[in-house]
Structure formats: structure tokens, C-alpha cells
Design a protein around this motif. Sequence first.
Motif, short mmCIF file in Angstrom:
data_model
loop_
_atom_site.label_atom_id
_atom_site.label_comp_id
_atom_site.label_asym_id
_atom_site.label_seq_id
_atom_site.Cartn_x
_atom_site.Cartn_y
_atom_site.Cartn_z
N ALA A 93 0.84 -1.20 0.00
CA ALA A 93 0.00 0.00 0.00
C ALA A 93 0.88 1.25 0.00
N LEU A 94 1.94 1.24 0.80
CA LEU A 94 2.86 2.38 0.85
C LEU A 94 3.58 2.57 -0.48
N GLU A 95 4.00 1.48 -1.10
CA GLU A 95 4.68 1.58 -2.39
C GLU A 95 3.75 2.16 -3.44
N ASP A 96 2.51 1.71 -3.46
CA ASP A 96 1.55 2.24 -4.43
C ASP A 96 1.26 3.71 -4.16
N LEU A 97 1.18 4.09 -2.89
CA LEU A 97 0.98 5.50 -2.55
C LEU A 97 2.19 6.33 -3.00
N CYS A 98 3.36 5.79 -2.80
CA CYS A 98 4.59 6.45 -3.26
C CYS A 98 4.53 6.66 -4.76
N MET A 99 4.15 5.65 -5.49
CA MET A 99 4.08 5.75 -6.95
C MET A 99 2.97 6.69 -7.39
N LEU A 100 1.83 6.65 -6.71
CA LEU A 100 0.72 7.55 -7.05
C LEU A 100 1.16 9.01 -6.97
N TYR A 134 5.92 8.55 1.85
CA TYR A 134 5.43 7.17 1.87
C TYR A 134 6.57 6.17 1.72
N ALA A 135 7.53 6.47 0.89
CA ALA A 135 8.67 5.57 0.71
C ALA A 135 9.44 5.40 2.01
N ARG A 136 9.59 6.45 2.75
CA ARG A 136 10.33 6.40 4.01
C ARG A 136 9.64 5.54 5.07
N GLN A 137 8.35 5.31 4.90
CA GLN A 137 7.60 4.50 5.86
C GLN A 137 7.71 3.00 5.58
N MET A 138 8.18 2.64 4.41
CA MET A 138 8.27 1.23 4.05
C MET A 138 9.30 0.53 4.91
N SER A 139 9.04 -0.72 5.25
CA SER A 139 9.93 -1.46 6.15
C SER A 139 11.23 -1.88 5.49
N ASN A 140 11.22 -2.07 4.18
CA ASN A 140 12.42 -2.54 3.49
C ASN A 140 13.04 -1.39 2.69
N GLN A 141 13.94 -0.66 3.30
CA GLN A 141 14.55 0.48 2.64
C GLN A 141 15.50 0.06 1.51
N ASP A 142 16.00 -1.17 1.57
CA ASP A 142 16.79 -1.67 0.44
C ASP A 142 15.92 -1.75 -0.81
N HIS A 143 14.69 -2.20 -0.64
CA HIS A 143 13.74 -2.27 -1.75
C HIS A 143 13.50 -0.87 -2.31
N VAL A 144 13.36 0.10 -1.44
CA VAL A 144 13.14 1.48 -1.88
C VAL A 144 14.33 1.94 -2.73
N ARG A 145 15.53 1.73 -2.22
CA ARG A 145 16.71 2.18 -2.96
C ARG A 145 16.90 1.44 -4.27
N ALA A 203 16.44 10.44 -0.88
CA ALA A 203 16.59 9.09 -0.34
C ALA A 203 17.85 9.02 0.52
N ASN A 204 18.91 9.67 0.09
CA ASN A 204 20.14 9.68 0.88
C ASN A 204 19.91 10.35 2.22
N ASN A 205 19.10 11.39 2.24
CA ASN A 205 18.76 12.04 3.50
C ASN A 205 18.01 11.09 4.42
N ALA A 206 17.10 10.30 3.86
CA ALA A 206 16.34 9.34 4.65
C ALA A 206 17.27 8.27 5.21
N GLU A 207 18.23 7.82 4.40
CA GLU A 207 19.18 6.82 4.87
C GLU A 207 20.03 7.39 6.00
N SER A 208 20.45 8.61 5.87
CA SER A 208 21.25 9.25 6.91
C SER A 208 20.47 9.35 8.21
#
Length: 94
Positions: free
Chosen positions: A35-42, A55-66, A80-85
Motif C-alpha cells: 500500500a505504501l509503495e503504491d501511494l509512493c508511486m501515485l 510514503y517511501a520512508r515509511q516502508m519497512s524494506n529500505q533496500d527495496h526502496v533504494r 533518499a540519501n537524507n532518509a538513509e542518513s
Amino acid sequence: METIFDHDPTANELRYLAGDFSQERYLEGLSKDRALEDLCMLFAMRDDEERSVSYARQMSNQDHVRLNLLNYDLIPERLANNAESEANKRSKAT
């Protein structure tokens, strides 16, 4: 759980995100991360970078996001780099 259907998706957005599935069928077994991924894409489709990243930052698998979302340029790498930091800062603090 919040989904794309809470944000009045257009027919074109639905065709891309839900395919031929009806709302009921789309929601069956929908995971929080999907649901979060689809919201991110929307919101990326709507050029709303801030909400897409949120929405991407809320996903549990940040490797998937990257690996998957960044590769499709949905989320600017600088954000995304800021979120990783921030995630690294939090993990080091605990």
C-alpha cells in the motif's frame, strides 16, 4: 490502512497501479508495504515529490526502496540519501 483509493485516483492512475482489479479485489491481501509503495508511486505520478518520499520512508524494506523505487526515478536520490542518513542516526542513537 491508507491506500490509493483514499486519494481519488484517476482511471489512468488505477490502470497503472491496480490493473484490471476492482477496488475490492485490489484490497484483498494488500500488505502495508505494498500500500505504501503504491501511494509512493501515485504521488510520484502526480509530481508530488514530498508526499512520494514520505510514503517511501515509511516502508519497512529500505533496500527495496533504494533498489526498485530509486532506479525508476520515483524518488530523487538526494532525498533518499537524507532518509538513509536519518535512519543511520536513529540506529546509532539506540
